[in-house]
Design a protein around this motif. Structure first.
Motif, short mmCIF file in Angstrom:
data_model
loop_
_atom_site.label_atom_id
_atom_site.label_comp_id
_atom_site.label_asym_id
_atom_site.label_seq_id
_atom_site.Cartn_x
_atom_site.Cartn_y
_atom_site.Cartn_z
N PRO A 81 0.82 -1.23 0.00
CA PRO A 81 0.00 0.00 0.00
C PRO A 81 0.84 1.27 0.00
O PRO A 81 0.48 2.25 -0.66
CB PRO A 81 -0.81 -0.13 1.30
CG PRO A 81 -0.88 -1.60 1.55
CD PRO A 81 0.45 -2.13 1.11
N LYS A 85 0.76 3.87 -3.05
CA LYS A 85 0.28 5.20 -2.71
C LYS A 85 1.09 6.27 -3.43
O LYS A 85 0.59 7.36 -3.73
CB LYS A 85 0.34 5.41 -1.20
CG LYS A 85 -0.34 6.68 -0.72
CD LYS A 85 -0.33 6.76 0.81
CE LYS A 85 -1.04 8.03 1.28
NZ LYS A 85 -1.03 8.13 2.77
N ASP A 90 -4.84 3.38 -4.20
CA ASP A 90 -5.18 3.08 -2.81
C ASP A 90 -5.68 1.64 -2.70
O ASP A 90 -6.71 1.28 -3.26
CB ASP A 90 -6.26 4.05 -2.31
CG ASP A 90 -6.60 3.83 -0.84
OD1 ASP A 90 -5.85 3.10 -0.16
OD2 ASP A 90 -7.61 4.38 -0.36
N VAL A 91 -4.92 0.80 -2.00
CA VAL A 91 -5.33 -0.60 -1.79
C VAL A 91 -5.51 -0.89 -0.31
O VAL A 91 -5.50 -2.06 0.10
CB VAL A 91 -4.30 -1.57 -2.41
CG1 VAL A 91 -4.26 -1.45 -3.92
CG2 VAL A 91 -2.91 -1.37 -1.80
N THR A 92 -5.66 0.15 0.48
CA THR A 92 -5.76 -0.04 1.93
C THR A 92 -7.03 -0.79 2.32
O THR A 92 -7.08 -1.36 3.41
CB THR A 92 -5.73 1.32 2.66
OG1 THR A 92 -6.76 2.17 2.12
CG2 THR A 92 -4.38 1.99 2.49
N ARG A 93 -8.03 -0.79 1.44
CA ARG A 93 -9.27 -1.49 1.74
C ARG A 93 -9.32 -2.89 1.13
O ARG A 93 -10.33 -3.57 1.24
CB ARG A 93 -10.46 -0.68 1.25
CG ARG A 93 -10.62 0.66 1.97
CD ARG A 93 -11.88 1.38 1.53
NE ARG A 93 -12.04 2.65 2.23
CZ ARG A 93 -13.08 3.49 2.03
NH1 ARG A 93 -14.02 3.17 1.16
NH2 ARG A 93 -13.15 4.61 2.72
N MET A 94 -8.24 -3.28 0.50
CA MET A 94 -8.20 -4.61 -0.10
C MET A 94 -8.21 -5.68 0.99
O MET A 94 -7.59 -5.51 2.05
CB MET A 94 -6.93 -4.77 -0.97
CG MET A 94 -6.90 -6.05 -1.80
SD MET A 94 -5.57 -6.04 -3.02
CE MET A 94 -4.13 -6.28 -1.97
N ASP A 95 -8.92 -6.76 0.74
CA ASP A 95 -9.02 -7.84 1.73
C ASP A 95 -7.63 -8.35 2.09
O ASP A 95 -6.79 -8.58 1.22
CB ASP A 95 -9.85 -8.99 1.15
CG ASP A 95 -10.31 -9.96 2.22
OD1 ASP A 95 -9.48 -10.34 3.07
OD2 ASP A 95 -11.49 -10.35 2.21
N ALA A 96 -7.40 -8.53 3.36
CA ALA A 96 -6.07 -8.95 3.85
C ALA A 96 -5.64 -10.30 3.30
O ALA A 96 -4.44 -10.58 3.22
CB ALA A 96 -6.07 -8.99 5.37
N TYR A 98 -5.55 -11.30 0.35
CA TYR A 98 -4.75 -11.16 -0.86
C TYR A 98 -3.30 -10.83 -0.53
O TYR A 98 -2.38 -11.26 -1.24
CB TYR A 98 -5.36 -10.09 -1.77
CG TYR A 98 -6.73 -10.46 -2.28
CD1 TYR A 98 -6.91 -11.53 -3.14
CD2 TYR A 98 -7.86 -9.75 -1.87
CE1 TYR A 98 -8.16 -11.89 -3.59
CE2 TYR A 98 -9.13 -10.10 -2.32
CZ TYR A 98 -9.27 -11.18 -3.17
OH TYR A 98 -10.52 -11.54 -3.62
N PHE A 99 -3.07 -10.08 0.53
CA PHE A 99 -1.69 -9.81 0.96
C PHE A 99 -1.02 -11.10 1.45
O PHE A 99 0.18 -11.29 1.24
CB PHE A 99 -1.69 -8.76 2.06
CG PHE A 99 -2.12 -7.40 1.61
CD1 PHE A 99 -1.28 -6.61 0.85
CD2 PHE A 99 -3.37 -6.90 1.95
CE1 PHE A 99 -1.68 -5.34 0.42
CE2 PHE A 99 -3.77 -5.65 1.54
CZ PHE A 99 -2.93 -4.87 0.77
#
Length: 233
Positions: A81, A85, A90-96, A98-99
């Protein structure tokens, strides 16, 4: 007494934990498949001795081997993220989850790259020359002659990597993924019975690992038998 060991609690929470098994298996399957594909790509520069790229993948593999998977998980979770940025993504709302998959893909890729490279190097170079002499091009010789033999050599180590990766999925909860361990943590918070919950988790993981080992061993025997049939045909 409130602190007495509760055997029935283990039996009661096992079905609850198993409801989250698909999440664990999803992480495992995706990270293994993408890890294998990326591992092949990573192995090529070292196999072909490609300048610069060889040094880059060597550092990458060394870094993965020399750092704990948990640290890698946090680096990906916070690092991606932060990097994106900079380009206004913005990928801060991406489901964890996937990380987690990205982290385990990178980790598995480093392991598979070394496994594939070592296996391919065990194959006699004369086989490539023989394949070329009968009219096959290099791609055909690699995929039809070299790769099947390399897979047979690599399969035991590939199996070990898959099993290790399965156990590593237990860390996914640390960044908020609601897998079996994540659900177990919530049960501990609500029941304050940590020992029973962790025993239940250990039972689930143990049987999954045993099942995976049996499946992989059966596939290894099939692969060995198949290769022997090809060699004698």
């Amino acid at each position: 007494m409130a602190n007495d060991f509760d055997l029935m609690l283990i039996a009661n929470v096992l079905p609850i934990l198993l409801q989250y098994l698909p999440v664990t298996l999803e992480i495992l399957v995706c990270s293994i498949l993408f890890g294998m594909l990326l591992g092949i790509v990573v192995a090529i520069p070292k196999l072909l001795q490609i300048p610069i790229l060889k040094q880059i993948v060597t550092v990458y593999i060394s870094f993965i081997r020399g750092t704990p998977i948990l640290i890698q998980l946090f680096l990906v979770f916070y690092g991606i993220p932060a990097i994106l940025k900079l380009v206004h993504i913005d990928v801060t709302r991406m489901d964890a989850i996937y990380f987690v998959m990205i982290t385990y893909t990178f980790s598995n890729a480093a392991a598979f790259a070394e496994i594939f490279r070592a296996a391919i190097l065990t194959i006699d170079k004369g086989q490539m020359e023989a394949a070329l002499s009968v009219g096959l091009n290099r791609a055909q010789a690699f995929f039809r002659i070299i790769l099947p033999q390399a897979l047979r050599v690599a399969f035991p180590n590939m199996s070990n990597t898959m099993i290790s990766s399965l156990k590593d999925t237990s860390l996914a909860f640390s960044i908020g993924v609601m897998d079996m361990v994540g659900r177990g943590e919530t049960l501990i918070a609500s029941t304050t019975r940590a020992l029973e919950i962790y025993l239940a988790l250990s039972i689930v993981y143990y049987f999954i690992v045993m099942l995976l080992e049996k499946v992989l061993k059966r596939n290894e025997r099939y692969l060995n038998r198949y290769m022997k049939e090809i060699a004698t045909s």
